[in-house]
Design a protein around this motif. Structure first.
Motif: not given
Length: 345
Positions: A242-244, A275-281, A289-294
């Motif tokens: 997910d890119l914002a 069943d447990y998808p990983l999403t990287v934002h 600042l630049l934030m990378v979260r999951n």
């Protein structure tokens, strides 16, 4: 002992000014200003220029020899103790030689013996004055040179450390890509071929981009989209990106491959399953600042690491003298926030 080459400031105007000062002093001493356009004044002017230039240049030459032989700043006392007596002797000899020529040629009225004796005192004063001025200039130039060398050394050391860190990334990425390819070969040959084509494209881009110390955010995002395509080949719908990104930050800078390491870190340490998808934002923040979260879903088993993830990123920002990265972990989320570097105008 071999003399050391020492860079010194240009002192041409100082030399001209020094000679002019001594010429003016002679004119004042002999009151030549009372008859500025007389032949006697012209002769005095010629004599003063010759004497002053010879004295200044001789003293300067002597001191320069000692400065090259003993160039360290802490050796200033030694330089002066050796140079001043020699300059004093040369000053007296130059004065005597000039006055003797004047007396023999009748260029000007002859000098009495008392004037010859006075040059012993004046020669010492002039030696102190010239060597003092020249040594002060030398000291200042050495300070500037030392600061320049220190800055250059720091820059070279920084570049060496950055190069060392960047060299750690390529083998790590290749190792993970080959692991994925090895997995796909046994599962689906067609997908493996497709993956290999994409990997070649990404790795070619990676090599080219890794030559740079910094890259803009837009370039990093373009790479991440390609890199994520490789990850999606293996994980399918179990992995999401997910890119914002605010367009105004796209030209901001950050160390090359920062996003690749953060995404790789998230994939390596978290469960990725349908069943447990990983999403990287990946998103920009209003404060630059630049934030990378999951979402956090740690793997139960121990994951081997060669320590080139977060520590690599932190080291790069530290070497570039940027604010420290912020790492935050909650029960449900893992976040890494890095500063965006504003490009110089």
């Amino acid at each position: 002992m071999k003399a050391q080459r020492v860079e010194q400031l240009d002192d041409r105007w100082l030399r001209v000014g020094g000679v002019a000062f001594f010429v003016g002093l002679s004119i004042y001493t002999f009151k030549a200003y009372e008859h500025p356009f007389s032949l006697a004044t012209l002769n005095l002017l010629i004599e003063s220029v010759v004497n002053s230039a010879a004295t200044w240049e001789t003293d300067r030459w002597i001191l320069r020899r000692f400065q090259r032989r003993y160039p360290a700043l802490h050796q200033a006392r030694k330089r002066l103790l050796l140079a001043i007596p020699l300059c004093w002797l040369c000053n007296v000899l130059i004065d005597w030689a000039v006055m003797w020529v004047v007396d023999v040629t009748g260029f000007r009225p002859p000098y009495p013996w008392a004037v010859y004796m006075q040059t012993i005192t004046s020669g010492l004063v002039i030696a102190f004055l010239i060597t003092g001025i020249q040594e002060a200039l030398f000291y200042f130039s050495r300070l500037l040179q030392a600061e320049k060398e220190k800055e250059q050394l720091q820059k070279e050391n920084l570049q060496t450390q950055l190069d060392s860190l960047k060299k750690q990334v390529n083998p790590h990425f290749l190792f993970n890509s080959l692991n994925t390819l090895s997995y796909l070969i046994g599962e689906d040959a067609e997908r493996a071929e497709e993956f290999l084509d994409e990997m070649c494209k990404v790795y070619r881009y990676l090599l080219r981009n890794n030559e740079n110390e910094l890259t803009n955010l837009a370039t990093e995002l373009q790479f991440i989209r390609s890199y994520f395509h490789l990850l999606k080949t293996r994980y399918g719908d179990s992995l999401h990106l997910d890119l914002a990104i605010e367009p105004s930050y796209e030209q901001s800078l950050l160390p090359s491959l920062t996003l690749q390491l953060l995404v790789e870190n998230a994939v390596k340490h978290n469960v990725i399953h349908k069943d447990y998808p990983l999403t990287v934002h990946i998103s920009t923040q209003p404060n630059g600042l630049l934030m990378v979260r999951n979402n956090l879903q740690k793997k139960v088993q121990h994951v081997a690491s060669n320590q080139v993830g977060l520590s690599n990123i932190a080291s790069k920002f530290n070497l570039l003298k940027q604010p420290e990265i912020q790492v935050t972990q909650t029960d449900t989320e893992f976040r890494v926030t890095v500063p965006l570097i504003q490009p110089k105008p």
